[in-house]
Motif scaffolding. Structure first.
Motif, mmCIF file in Angstrom:
data_model
loop_
_atom_site.group_PDB
_atom_site.id
_atom_site.type_symbol
_atom_site.label_atom_id
_atom_site.label_comp_id
_atom_site.label_asym_id
_atom_site.label_seq_id
_atom_site.Cartn_x
_atom_site.Cartn_y
_atom_site.Cartn_z
ATOM 1 N N LYS A 5 0.833 -1.213 0.000
ATOM 2 C CA LYS A 5 0.000 0.000 0.000
ATOM 3 C C LYS A 5 0.866 1.260 0.000
ATOM 4 O O LYS A 5 0.520 2.265 -0.645
ATOM 5 C CB LYS A 5 -0.902 -0.018 1.238
ATOM 6 N N SER A 6 1.982 1.206 0.696
ATOM 7 C CA SER A 6 2.805 2.422 0.807
ATOM 8 C C SER A 6 3.875 2.487 -0.283
ATOM 9 O O SER A 6 4.720 3.385 -0.278
ATOM 10 C CB SER A 6 3.448 2.492 2.197
ATOM 11 N N GLY A 7 3.867 1.516 -1.183
ATOM 12 C CA GLY A 7 4.703 1.609 -2.377
ATOM 13 C C GLY A 7 6.165 1.223 -2.207
ATOM 14 O O GLY A 7 6.999 1.598 -3.020
ATOM 15 N N VAL A 8 6.501 0.448 -1.161
ATOM 16 C CA VAL A 8 7.910 0.044 -1.026
ATOM 17 C C VAL A 8 8.146 -1.424 -1.393
ATOM 18 O O VAL A 8 9.285 -1.890 -1.376
ATOM 19 C CB VAL A 8 8.466 0.328 0.396
ATOM 20 N N ALA A 9 7.068 -2.137 -1.738
ATOM 21 C CA ALA A 9 7.239 -3.551 -2.106
ATOM 22 C C ALA A 9 7.688 -3.647 -3.554
ATOM 23 O O ALA A 9 7.108 -3.017 -4.435
ATOM 24 C CB ALA A 9 5.928 -4.296 -1.904
ATOM 25 N N ARG A 10 8.750 -4.452 -3.803
ATOM 26 C CA ARG A 10 9.201 -4.637 -5.188
ATOM 27 C C ARG A 10 8.618 -5.905 -5.793
ATOM 28 O O ARG A 10 8.761 -6.168 -6.973
ATOM 29 C CB ARG A 10 10.735 -4.708 -5.239
ATOM 30 N N LYS A 11 8.004 -6.715 -4.912
ATOM 31 C CA LYS A 11 7.481 -7.991 -5.405
ATOM 32 C C LYS A 11 6.159 -8.266 -4.696
ATOM 33 O O LYS A 11 6.020 -7.937 -3.505
ATOM 34 C CB LYS A 11 8.505 -9.069 -5.039
ATOM 35 N N ILE A 12 5.213 -8.821 -5.430
ATOM 36 C CA ILE A 12 3.950 -9.189 -4.783
ATOM 37 C C ILE A 12 4.007 -10.676 -4.477
ATOM 38 O O ILE A 12 4.017 -11.511 -5.389
ATOM 39 C CB ILE A 12 2.745 -8.865 -5.689
ATOM 40 N N PRO A 13 4.088 -11.028 -3.197
ATOM 41 C CA PRO A 13 4.209 -12.450 -2.872
ATOM 42 C C PRO A 13 2.939 -13.204 -3.220
ATOM 43 O O PRO A 13 1.851 -12.610 -3.304
ATOM 44 C CB PRO A 13 4.448 -12.465 -1.356
#
Ligand SMILES: NC(=O)C1=CN([C@@H]2O[C@H](COP(=O)(O)OP(=O)(O)OC[C@H]3O[C@@H](n4cnc5c(N)ncnc54)[C@H](O)[C@@H]3O)[C@@H](O)[C@H]2O)C=CC1
Ligand SMILES: CC(=O)C(=O)O
Ligand SMILES: [Mg+2]
Length: 473
Positions: free
Chosen positions: A461-469
């Motif tokens: 949600k906050s835009g720091v994930a580089r991958k969606i598990p």
């Protein structure tokens, strides 16, 4: 000297006992010196002699010496050996490295090592992001310290810090399946620490800073967060703050008070105290007063050498009161100790508002012992595993890193920390909540998974994930 025994100070007495000596003589000698027998084992038995291992909890080194002397004076008893369970568990260190792939023949060797490995190296040279799939980076965290604020033991240096860092690495593995390694640096120089961590960062998916004293810890973390593209997390700040907030969310439900109305007093304005204060401000607490042994209550108008005290004075103490910790505690709803042993007394507790909440979190010895405080407080918590309500960052760091690594987050941000705090608090159901149970056990196997899930959601949600598990949309 008699005192409170502790499960973590346990000795094993190996005794040669002549047949005429009744066991009750030994039990009495142990009891009279304040020890508690935890286990009795027979090592060998013959007509003339029985060898037994007696496991005994003692309160301290003085108590141990007194107990051994008392037992050895019993006629017909020989003390063969005394060992300390805690030290035994540290023999040879607590960690080792395992390889995941067996090397049984030349063919295996040519794949895991040269020549095969060269092709993998070149693939990584062309695309370094593949480190997350082709190296240990995906699941490995560095536990970095300079040994300057080890538990509440202070600046004991990098070698003496090793057992704690090995312990943190064990917890990462045992609780969250994360591989981690203790890195204890022989420097206290801020720039050197930053440079070293940046240099070793290629190996790791995250950096867990541990037991680095304030105020250097703030700059080290801030700079590393800015200059690295992997999560950097100072556990003593944020892990502690997350768990403290989780505990407070639940404790306030018991006493029926709101974040916005309570007065909170902090003892200790170091790494943990400052981060917990920031977390409470973010959670809506308005009235916070902080004090330390060296400067008393931090207030506006005083000149402090420590830049963090200047910040603290500007963001706390709305009535700008002065004085000592004991003055600050007058009328407080909540006391949070992140300082050192035995800094408050029963007289201080008596001055608190109705239904006092006391989080005495200093390790290994809290600001006040639960058995002393309990008659005067409604909710009592410590950082230790041998009392109820263990508020310890071990409830946070395995799960928060599990989440951050699984979504290859570039940072662990405020949203992820708040999500972790509410996740931990939520594990204690409304029907289970009581004064002795405000926080889930470290061994509650829902903690890591619940924190992981909420942290991944917050990272996305906050835009720091580089991958969606897998399983997250
Ligand atoms: N339960 C938990 O999960 C955690 C507990 N802690 C505990 O909190 C304490 C502080 O840790 P950090 O903030 O990392 O250290 P730090 O070195 O950054 O700060 C220590 C602060 O406590 C004050 N202090 C130290 N000894 C004191 C004493 N005897 N009386 C009054 N004030 C004293 C210092 O003036 C300073 O403000 C330690 O005891 C540590 O074990 C820290 C992190 C997590
Ligand atoms: C628990 C912990 O990290 C400390 O006491 O420093
Ligand atoms: Mg620590």
């Amino acid at each position: 000297m008699k005192g409170q025994t502790s499960g973590s100070y346990t000795i094993i007495l190996r005794l040669e006992i002549e047949p005429a000596v009744p066991f009750i003589r030994i039990a009495n000698a142990v009891h009279e010196t304040g020890g508690e027998i935890a286990a009795v084992d027979i090592v060998s038995k013959s007509k003339n002699m029985t060898v037994r291992d007696i496991t005994v909890s003692v309160s301290n080194a003085e108590n141990e010496a007194e107990l051994i002397e008392s037992v050895s004076k019993i006629p017909g008893i020989g003390v063969v050996n005394v060992s300390d369970r805690t030290f035994l568990m540290h023999l040879g260190g607590k960690l080792e490295v395992h390889s995941k792939v067996p090397i049984k023949n030349r063919d295996d060797l040519s794949h895991v090592y040269t020549p095969g490995v060269a092709r993998v190296c070149m693939a990584l040279h062309e695309d370094p992001a593949k480190a997350y799939s082709l190296t240990i980076k995906r699941n490995t965290v560095a536990v970095v310290t300079d040994g300057t604020a080890v538990l509440g033991l202070g600046d004991i240096g990098p070698i003496a810090a090793m057992p704690v860092m090995e312990g943190k690495a064990m917890l990462f593995k045992e609780m969250a399946g994360i591989d981690s390694f203790p890195i204890c640096l022989n420097t206290k120089n801020t720039e050197e620490i930053i440079a070293i961590v940046k240099s070793i960062a290629p190996v790791f998916g995250g950096i867990n800073l541990e037991d680095i004293s304030s105020p250097r810890c703030f700059e080290i973390e801030e700079r590393l967060k800015r200059e690295l593209y992997i999560p950097v997390f100072h556990d003593d700040q944020h892990g502690t703050a997350v768990v403290m907030l989780a505990g407070l969310i639940n404790a306030l439900k018991i006493v029926g008070k709101n974040m916005s109305d309570i007065k909170v007093v902090f003892s200790g304005i170091g790494a943990a105290g400052v981060a917990c204060t920031k977390m409470l401000l973010a959670a809506g607490v308005k009235h916070i007063v902080g004090a330390t042994r060296s400067v008393g209550i931090v207030h506006r108008g005083a000149a402090y050498d420590n830049p963090m005290f200047q910040w603290y004075a500007q963001h706390s103490n709305p009535d700008n009161v002065t004085g000592s910790l004991s003055d600050a505690i007058d009328g407080a709803d909540v006391f949070i100790g992140l300082s050192g042993p035995n800094v408050i007394t029963v007289e201080d507790l008596k001055k608190m508002a109705r239904d006092p909440i006391v989080f005495a979190m200093a390790n290994p010895t809290p600001e006040i012992l639960p058995e002393v405080a309990e008659p005067y407080v409604r909710v009592m918590a410590t950082g230790r595993s041998d009392y109820p309500n263990q508020l310890n960052n071990v409830l946070c760091f395995p799960g928060i890193f599990r989440g951050a690594l699984d979504c290859q987050a570039t940072a662990i941000n405020e949203e992820m920390k708040l999500a972790a705090a509410y996740a931990i608090a939520s594990i204690v159901g409304e029907d289970e909540l009581n004064e002795q149970y405000i926080i889930p056990s470290v061994f509650n196997n829902r903690v890591v998974e619940t924190v992981r899930k909420k942290v991944i959601e917050a990272a996305m949600k906050s835009g720091v994930a580089r991958k969606i598990p897998h399983g997250f949309a």
